[in-house]
Design an enzyme around this catalytic site. Sequence first.
Site: not given
Length: 282
Positions: A71, A108, A223, A225
């Site tokens: 990223k 995001d 955040i 999952y």
Amino acid sequence: MSQVDRLLLAGVVGWPIMHSRSPMLHNHWFEKNSLVGRYLPLAIEPKNLEGALRGLHPLGFSGVNVTIPHKQAVIPHLDEVSIAAQKIGAVSCIHARPDGALIGSNNDAHGFIRNVKVSFPHWRADAGPITVIGAGGGSRAVCYGLLEEGAKEIRLVNRSLDKAQAIAADLGAGIKPIAWTERHEALGAAKMVVNTTSLGMVGQGALDLNLQDLSSDALVSDIVYVPLETELLKAARLRGNPTLNGLGMLLHQGPLAWKVWFGIEPQVTQELRELLEKSITG
Ligand code: ATR
């Protein structure tokens, strides 16, 4: 959109990548929109990153999502980077434009905020203090999104205080860095709590957070999952707090990517949510 001359192509660039749920999500949208296309998991080793990015346009890709560990590493190889991605310090989406230019953005923050708003339409970022746990890449996106929505005070707790201080320096005075040892007290009078650490994720330890000081109407969000309900969310639910898991953040960043890649905005439906939930719960 008319589609006569080529397969629509996108993907997600990461290393490792085969665990990613993104292909299931995006390929569902090709099917639902009757489009001939494919979204591929692209396992790209860090040493091959630049070559892979330069190959996107010639190979016919409209773009890719970017995940761990790339990223930040993609940024020097891009032709333009959006203001949000610059502020967050990470790119989650690349558009390979028809002229060959590579444009980076970060969806995001949008995905996080959209998920909150869809699930809790009366939620307001400026309703009171928000406690964010963790100061990694996920946290930077969450903090940026909350500030853009008007949050006045974000109590940013992190094990390494210097990382929380760095986010405060980058994103502004609304961020109050708080030492890890003070995390339980940092919940007092908070209207929302967000876990952005990896704690609570399958295979990781649990987040040790005492909810005693938390108001019962505070929204507790994670955040993470996998699992869908972390220990934090379970503890919050059992004491009556509203809760929100991280799956919606993944789902809601998708339509923005599609808008730049393919010019259409697909729907986040209950059917799609259930498809992903099923893949997680097995
Ligand atoms: P991401 O980009 O997914 O947010 P990251 O940048 O590696 O991932 O950040 C992970 C976050 O989880 C960090 O806030 C990290 O704390 P440090 O900055 O102190 O490393 C936090 N984290 C991970 N393991 C932790 C642990 N055992 N205890 C406390 N915090 C932890």
